[in-house]
Design an enzyme around this catalytic site. Structure first.
Site, short mmCIF file in Angstrom:
data_model
loop_
_atom_site.label_atom_id
_atom_site.label_comp_id
_atom_site.label_asym_id
_atom_site.label_seq_id
_atom_site.Cartn_x
_atom_site.Cartn_y
_atom_site.Cartn_z
N ARG A 119 0.87 -1.18 0.00
CA ARG A 119 0.00 0.00 0.00
C ARG A 119 0.91 1.23 0.00
O ARG A 119 1.61 1.48 0.97
CB ARG A 119 -0.89 -0.04 1.23
N TYR A 152 4.64 4.69 11.31
CA TYR A 152 4.94 3.26 11.46
C TYR A 152 5.73 2.66 10.31
O TYR A 152 5.98 1.46 10.30
CB TYR A 152 3.64 2.48 11.70
N HIS A 166 -3.40 4.20 5.00
CA HIS A 166 -4.45 3.18 5.09
C HIS A 166 -5.78 3.76 4.62
O HIS A 166 -6.45 3.21 3.76
CB HIS A 166 -4.56 2.68 6.53
#
Ligand SMILES: Cc1ncc(C[n+]2csc(CCOP(=O)(O)OP(=O)(O)O)c2C)c(N)n1
Lengths: 329, 392
Positions: free
Chosen positions: B286, B299, B290
């Site tokens: 990705r 992260y 998100h």
């Protein structure tokens, strides 16, 4: 007209058989529903006669039972799922409230989930824990589901067929302690007959006070009314039959007539069906009431060990006691 | 090599020996037909020895490229619309175009798909107006397409729930006698790497296997479930889970549209012929957040994103078309122009999407109504009407 005396369990079995005969898209699915006929034998003999594609023994996975039934319904089937016991429906809770209940709404009516979730529920059979619960409030709180329960063999026979024929997803609660009680069943009764699925019924007319009950408590309340009649008090017992939506018209009519009301259920009282019913009656029938609507319910504890369940479950004395309190106001 | 980086397959290379101990990530066993630099690989062999190849006409190659570019552009437009406050949220597919277009184009018209909330590329391949998911994310509806008409179900927000629906639907296909022939029906269920931890997904593996249903599980392993990396969901490569449930699993380069197509077509055909379920793990990344409310810099590190940038699904397809002279500069320009025009059009239409009438919230709770809901609707209507000069 063919009238037979059947147990409530056998009446359900006969109703399921009729539904399988009448519509090839009806499939029954659940744990042990095939060869064994279910742990309560409600599906007894059905797999033998309709085959294992119509009566499907599933893996031991409740979310799987309900979730795959959703897919079958999308495909055009009418699944009838058996959850083995009330206390085991919770692994499927997500699928029921988030998927089954909402698909029609989310799809703006393009997807219909004509599915029945049969759950033997309630206590009184001396079972171990997780086998005696009354989860009706969880499901009644969920828009998109309908929740019904039967109290006698005739209703069991007709209502299970009405539920299967309905396009609504229906949680069908079966009062397991009444499975073995017998009564007359008119086998040719039309499904569109006098009592559509979503209607309450006066099962014992009376004038002194209204006693509202459903499922396993109906019989308890009839017995209480019989006892009260000996003391000269004619109680009207109403079997709600459908818990969501409630047939409030019938409830209000009865309460307006009698001026007093006691609601009886096994489930814990806190935020139970009785709370909702009491609030609604207060809003609608305030000037007809002679005293507050009272509730007789299970206690707000987990369902207790079976050696004390007789104390936990509302019985004739607790119902009569509540009626006395209603008159003492 | 960056963390999570699968080795690049070379022409005709065999799967790594089974005995090799591998981590959940960095797993080299993946089917690839087009390298990141645009080299075509004739055929690739899956872990069970299946050989995958594709045979497209030039026109079809160009069509796949066009799909990839359009889907990316429409997705970018939706992200922009969210940034401007026109959508409440958007779940971008950036980086996953090849997995979605490859699998989406492998579907036949009779096949049924059960998506998550990110499958805008599959939705596009199913012939659904790309405005449809924007209504959901704008909050004017809950997904407006007809699942039965397009054979593409509603988006599913609850992680993993749709895999069971797909399994049940596939049971129905089987019970309807629609498997076992070349023109049989197959079903595909989409889900992410995070979803593989869910009970529903594991239950659906059990069911699909024991009932041998015509179902392809298509897991887009984009390496993260919001912030949680793959290591938080599994210690074995996901495609190997299938073996434990009793059906084949294969990992495909999810940034390779040709390989994604080939493995999905093969799995769907097996399913429609009555050979049961299988699991495809599309190994991808990705590239964006998100959803638009996420901050991926918390992260993951920039070098990881860069490493994946080098494996971009569109760039490699473009390099291939260019090198093979399947497409020229005019073609690429015309695709870009088409994408631009379609996204402008999409934007205009999104801004014009009407808000639903307030009373419509009472619609479709039950197929045949309910006295409770009907009474509340009537009461609400009276309440609205009580506002003098109300436009409602
Ligand atoms: C049952 C459930 N739990 C939590 C969430 C919140 N949530 C939304 S997306 C997501 C991560 C999903 O990750 P993955 O399955 O890998 O799919 P991806 O978004 O990466 O495509 C989470 C935790 C949810 N939607 N459903």
């Amino acid at each position: 007209m063919a009238t037979e005396t059947l147990t409530l369990g056998k009446a359900l079995n006969t109703g399921l058989r009729r539904a399988l005969e009448n519509d090839p898209k009806v499939v029954i699915m659940g744990e042990d529903v095939g060869k064994l006929g279910g742990v309560f034998r409600i599906t007894d003999g059905l797999q033998k006669d309709f085959g294992d594609q119509r009566v499907i023994d599933t893996p031991l996975a409740e979310s799987g039972i309900i979730g795959t039934a959703v897919g079958l319904a999308i495909r055009g089937f009418r699944p009838v799922c058996e959850i083995q016991f009330d206390g085991f429906v919770y692994p499927a809770y997500d699928q029921i409230v988030s998927q089954v209940a909402k698909m029609h709404y989310r799809s703006q009516g393009k997807v219909t989930i004509p599915m029945v979730i049969r759950i033997p529920y309630g206590g009184g059979i001396g079972a171990v824990e997780h086998h005696s619960e009354s989860p009706e409030a969880y499901f009644s709180h969920t828009a998109g589901l309908k929740v019904v329960t039967c109290a006698n063999p005739q209703d069991a026979y007709v209502m299970i067929q009405q539920a299967i024929a309905s396009d609504d997803p229906i949680v069908f609660l079966e009062p397991k302690r009444r499975y073995w009680e017998k009564g007359p069943v008119e086998l040719d009764a039309p499904l569109s007959g006098a009592y559509p699925l979503h209607s309450a019924r006066v099962v014992r007319p009376g004038t002194a006070a209204t006693v509202l009950a459903y499922g396993p408590m109906v019989r308890t309340c009839i017995e209480a009314a019989t006892a009260a009649a000996e003391d000269g008090r004619e109680l009207e017992v109403v079997d709600l039959r459908t818990l969501s939506p409630l047939d409030l018209t019938a409830v209000y009519e009865s309460v307006r007539r009698t001026g007093r009301c006691v609601v009886v259920h096994e489930a814990p009282g806190n935020l139970g069906l009785g709370s909702e019913i009491a609030a609604r009656i207060t809003e609608e029938c305030f000037y007809s009431l002679e005293s507050p609507v009272l509730r007789v319910t299970g206690y707000d504890t987990p369902y207790p060990a079976s050696r004390v369940e007789e104390e936990y479950l509302p019985d004739l004395d607790r119902v009569l006691d509540a009626v006395d309190r209603s008159f003492g106001w | 090599m960056a963390k999570g980086d699968p080795a690049v397959s070379s022409r005709g290379r065999r799967a790594a020996p089974r005995s090799r101990r591998t981590a959940a990530t960095g797993e080299p066993e993946l089917v690839q037909l087009l390298t990141p630099t645009g080299e075509r690989i004739e055929s690739a062999v899956g872990p069970d020895g299946t050989e995958y190849r594709v045979d497209f006409t030039d026109e079809e190659y160009r069509g796949l490229y066009r799909d990839l570019v359009l889907v990316r552009k429409l997705d970018a437009e939706a992200t922009a619309l969210q940034r401007q406050g026109e959508l409440g949220l958007w779940a971008s597919l950036l980086g996953q175009e090849a997995a979605q277009v490859g699998s989406g184009r492998a579907l036949r018209s009779q096949d049924m798909a059960f998506p998550t909330y990110r499958e805008h590329g599959v939705l596009y391949c199913r012939g659904i107006d790309p405005i449809m998911p924007l209504g959901l994310f704008r909050g004017v509806d809950q997904g407006g397409w007809d699942p039965n008409e397009f054979k593409f179900n509603m988006y599913t927000i609850v992680i993993g729930a749709q895999t069971l629906h797909a399994t049940g639907y596939a049971m129905g296909v089987h019970m309807d006698g629609r498997t076992g022939t070349e023109d049989g029906e197959a079903v595909i269920a989409y889900f992410g790497d995070g979803a593989t931890s869910q009970g529903d997904v594991n239950e659906s593996f059990v069911w699909a296997s024991v009932f041998n249903v015509p179902l392809v599980f298509f897991c887009q392993n984009n390496q993260y479930a919001i912030s949680e990396p793959l290591e938080r969901q599994t210690r074995v490569p996901l495609y190997r889970r299938a073996g434990g449930f009793g059906f084949p699993g294969v990992r495909v380069d999810g940034n390779d549209v040709l390989a994604s197509y080939a493995v999905t077509r093969h799995a769907l055909d097996n399913a429609r012929l009555g050979q049961g379920p299988s699991l495809i793990e599309a190994y991808t990344y990705r590239m964006g957040a998100h959803t638009t409310s996420d901050d991926p810099t918390r992260y993951r590190i920039a070098s990881e994103v860069e490493a994946w940038q080098a494996k971009d699904p569109i760039a490699r397809m473009k390099a291939f078309l260019d090198k093979q002279q399947i497409a020229d500069a005019d073609f690429f320009a015309s695709v870009d122009e088409q994408a631009r025009a379609e996204s402008v059009h999409l934007r205009e239409r999104v801004l014009e999407l009407p808000d639903p009438a307030p009373v419509s919230m009472f619609d479709h709770v039950y197929p045949h109504g309910s006295p409770e809901v009907d009474a509340q609707r009537a009461q609400f209507s009276r309440y609205l009407e009580s506002f003098e000069g109300s436009a409602h």
